[in-house]
Design a protein around this motif. Sequence first.
Motif, PDB file in Angstrom:
ATOM      1  N   ARG A 144       0.849  -1.186   0.000  1.00 30.39           N
ATOM      2  CA  ARG A 144       0.000   0.000   0.000  1.00 30.39           C
ATOM      3  C   ARG A 144       0.886   1.237   0.000  1.00 30.39           C
ATOM      4  O   ARG A 144       1.780   1.374   0.848  1.00 30.39           O
ATOM      5  CB  ARG A 144      -0.914   0.004   1.223  1.00 30.39           C
TER       6      ARG A 144
ATOM      7  N   PRO B 174       0.875   5.244   0.392  1.00 23.27           N
ATOM      8  CA  PRO B 174      -0.020   6.276   0.936  1.00 23.27           C
ATOM      9  C   PRO B 174      -0.152   7.504   0.047  1.00 23.27           C
ATOM     10  O   PRO B 174       0.835   8.024  -0.480  1.00 23.27           O
ATOM     11  CB  PRO B 174       0.627   6.634   2.275  1.00 23.27           C
TER      12      PRO B 174
ATOM     13  N   TYR C 268      -4.736   5.283   0.139  1.00 22.91           N
ATOM     14  CA  TYR C 268      -3.536   4.650  -0.395  1.00 22.91           C
ATOM     15  C   TYR C 268      -3.828   4.077  -1.779  1.00 22.91           C
ATOM     16  O   TYR C 268      -4.988   3.859  -2.150  1.00 22.91           O
ATOM     17  CB  TYR C 268      -3.040   3.542   0.536  1.00 22.91           C
TER      18      TYR C 268
ATOM     19  N   SER D  47       4.507  -0.797   2.793  1.00 25.80           N
ATOM     20  CA  SER D  47       4.771  -0.217   1.476  1.00 25.80           C
ATOM     21  C   SER D  47       5.763  -1.054   0.675  1.00 25.80           C
ATOM     22  O   SER D  47       6.420  -1.959   1.197  1.00 25.80           O
ATOM     23  CB  SER D  47       5.332   1.197   1.637  1.00 25.80           C
TER      24      SER D  47
ATOM     25  N   LYS E 288       3.222  12.568  -0.475  1.00 26.91           N
ATOM     26  CA  LYS E 288       2.096  12.198   0.392  1.00 26.91           C
ATOM     27  C   LYS E 288       1.554  13.465   1.032  1.00 26.91           C
ATOM     28  O   LYS E 288       2.305  14.231   1.663  1.00 26.91           O
ATOM     29  CB  LYS E 288       2.553  11.225   1.479  1.00 26.91           C
TER      30      LYS E 288
END
Length: 400
Positions: free
Chosen positions: A193, A195, A201, A248, A280
């Motif tokens: 995932r 973000p 995400y 991640s 992000k």
Amino acid sequence: MLGVGGGIAAYKACEVLRGLTESGHDVRVVPTEAALNFVGAATFEALSGHPVHTGVFTEVPEVQHVRVGKEADLVVVVPATADLLARAAHGLAGDLLTNTLLTARCPVAFFPAMHTEMWEHAATRDNVALLRSRGMVVAEPASGRLTGADTGKGRLADPAEIVDLARLLLAQRDALPRDLEGLRVVVSAGGTREPLDPVRYLGNRSSGKQGYALARVAAQRGAQVTLVAAHTVEMPQPAGADLRRVSSAEELRVAVHEAAADADVVVMAAAVADFRPATKAEHKIKKSDDQPDPTITLDRTADILAELVANRRPGQVVVGFAAETGDEHGSVLDHARAKLKRKGCDLLVVNAVGDGRAFEVEDNAGWLLSADGTERPIPLGSKAQLAAAVWSAVADFNQQ
């Protein structure tokens, strides 16, 4: 046939029984007398639909102590206590269960449960080795909370895992040889995932089930397994595997490289994001009528598989996974062959995805491509069956 030993984990045999019957199997339960101190015969009879006996002097005209073992397609013993393993290893036959173990000519799988000190005792280790030398499966137990406040190795594997492995043995009776003994294995699983902001995400539909199946089967074939798991559906930790959780693509990259430094085999089954947001947002991105819709700029993530190939140590086997769809430029296999050549890994497992295939389902199928040009189809079956096919190919590769 489900044998039940006299340990506190006997109550989990009920979950195994239900899992097997709900899979369509006819299960006969044969507990030891001690097991009935933990779970009554009426429970096993209600869940199985068969009468339950412990001794050889019931239904004598039917020669039950011979018939049950000879008719079984698989014998699963849950839990296998230290005492029961000892009696099985030395051919003692003082009750219906141990008599049945002597007459069974089908695969027999023991799932141990005991305190760590008992599992590690030289007598138990010798008994386990003796049973395995005769072709029986003695599964690796899990680590975790034991009876009382104790924690360590010796916990019964999760019932869902036991059912999965039992189904694997029913489909392929030689699926769990100890041919990975001594190998250090790294498996990645799940979807990463990336973000966008504190609540959103970029992700994918990977459940992680295939990676977990690979780790589970490798551990039961004797490997020392490290499972690096990104986001997955809720699943028990595979018995015998060390679990490291990440989120991640970059976290997975760091963890896999660290674990792969001294590994003999690395299997990249995780669905790693190809792109991540370039930035992000510090706050949740708001939807506003008086502001233009936001534009999200993406950066490429690192190619972990290519890095593993470039940095592998001598003799290390690297296995990649490819989820492909055909298009106007070629078929699934065309794209897979190109990926194998581009990545340079030793083996590539190819799944055709879409239309309910591969992601978020219980079964899987595909092809296994080798760097030497060999291609073999993997027929539709459970993800444990696909895992067994991959590990058999790895074992063959190591023998070349």
